[in-house]
Design a protein around this motif. Structure first.
Motif, mmCIF file in Angstrom:
data_model
loop_
_atom_site.group_PDB
_atom_site.id
_atom_site.type_symbol
_atom_site.label_atom_id
_atom_site.label_comp_id
_atom_site.label_asym_id
_atom_site.label_seq_id
_atom_site.Cartn_x
_atom_site.Cartn_y
_atom_site.Cartn_z
ATOM 1 N N ASP A 50 40.852 34.628 37.471
ATOM 2 C CA ASP A 50 40.607 34.159 38.838
ATOM 3 C C ASP A 50 40.770 35.284 39.858
ATOM 4 O O ASP A 50 39.812 35.968 40.208
ATOM 5 C CB ASP A 50 41.493 32.951 39.160
ATOM 6 N N VAL A 51 41.994 35.485 40.338
ATOM 7 C CA VAL A 51 42.235 36.555 41.308
ATOM 8 C C VAL A 51 43.028 37.653 40.612
ATOM 9 O O VAL A 51 44.133 37.399 40.128
ATOM 10 C CB VAL A 51 43.032 36.014 42.525
ATOM 11 N N TYR A 78 48.870 40.671 51.958
ATOM 12 C CA TYR A 78 48.347 40.937 50.608
ATOM 13 C C TYR A 78 49.458 41.398 49.647
ATOM 14 O O TYR A 78 49.466 41.048 48.470
ATOM 15 C CB TYR A 78 47.263 41.996 50.752
ATOM 16 N N TRP A 125 48.017 40.335 42.870
ATOM 17 C CA TRP A 125 49.127 39.468 43.298
ATOM 18 C C TRP A 125 50.153 40.300 44.060
ATOM 19 O O TRP A 125 50.301 41.504 43.802
ATOM 20 C CB TRP A 125 49.761 38.742 42.118
#
Ligand SMILES: Cc1cc2nc3c(=O)[nH]c(=O)nc-3n(C[C@H](O)[C@H](O)[C@H](O)COP(=O)(O)O)c2cc1C
Length: 189
Positions: free
Chosen positions: A96-97, A142, A100
């Motif tokens: 997915d992404v 982020y 992290w």
């Protein structure tokens, strides 16, 4: 400030962080166990900057607006602290992404900013041109610094009553923030 607080002050105007370079990127993306001595030296400044950020419960950034965005030394600081494997993780294999955040949770960011013109606040006439707040909040969120507050002074270039009112309003906001923060519980570092 509370008696137990420790202030770590960094003036990026007087001691500008080294802008990232090709050598820096190669070293940062090289697995730590494979880094050469020269690559470790290239990353030493970034190591120190990220280490200080890791330890901070509260990060207060003073940022003038230069050409709608951040002054170059402050952008260089951002580039030094957004560090793969240190402040953010990256794994292409994640479906997915692949990114992290890695900063310890619970930190807060306060942005104290000044600009010559006016209307850069939310819904203001120049809100879409305010790259200072986006330039700080987006990369810092982020890496895990999600909670942020902004206090801004506007009208600096007009030097009239509107500037005086903007400064008074900002000072009151800072006082309110200090009261709120003085009562806050911070995670143990
Ligand atoms: C190089 C430079 C670029 C600037 N660019 C902008 C700008 O894009 N928009 C704006 O509203 N003010 C701009 N200003 C005005 C400053 O943001 C304003 O004077 C601010 O108060 C400066 O903060 P300082 O007094 O902490 O340095 C600029 C000033 C300088 C020196």
């Amino acid at each position: 400030m509370r008696p137990q607080d420790i202030v770590d002050y960094l003036d990026v105007g007087r001691t500008p962080p080294t802008p990232v370079s090709q050598a820096w990127i190669a070293a940062a993306f090289c697995p730590p166990e494979l880094r050469t001595e020269a690559q470790k030296v290239v990353l030493a400044e970034s190591d120190a900057l990220t280490d200080a950020l890791m330890k901070a419960d509260l990060v207060v950034i003073g940022a003038p607006m230069y050409n709608f965005g951040l002054p170059a030394p402050l952008k260089a600081w951002i580039d030094n602290v957004v560090r793969v494997g240190v402040t953010f993780g990256f794994d292409r294999a994640r479906s997915d992404v692949p990114y992290w955040p890695m900063l310890p949770t619970g930190k807060r960011l306060i942005i104290l900013t000044a600009r010559g013109d006016y209307g850069y606040g939310p819904d203001g006439r120049l809100a879409h041109m305010n790259l200072v707040e986006a330039g700080l909040k987006i990369p810092l969120a982020y890496i895990g610094l999600y909670e942020s507050e902004v206090v801004a002074v506007e009208y600096d270039e007009f030097s009239d009553d509107r500037l005086a009112a903007s400064i008074s309003e900002a000072e009151m906001s800072v006082d309110a923030l200090v009261d709120q923060l003085a009562m806050a519980e911070y995670p143990a570092t």
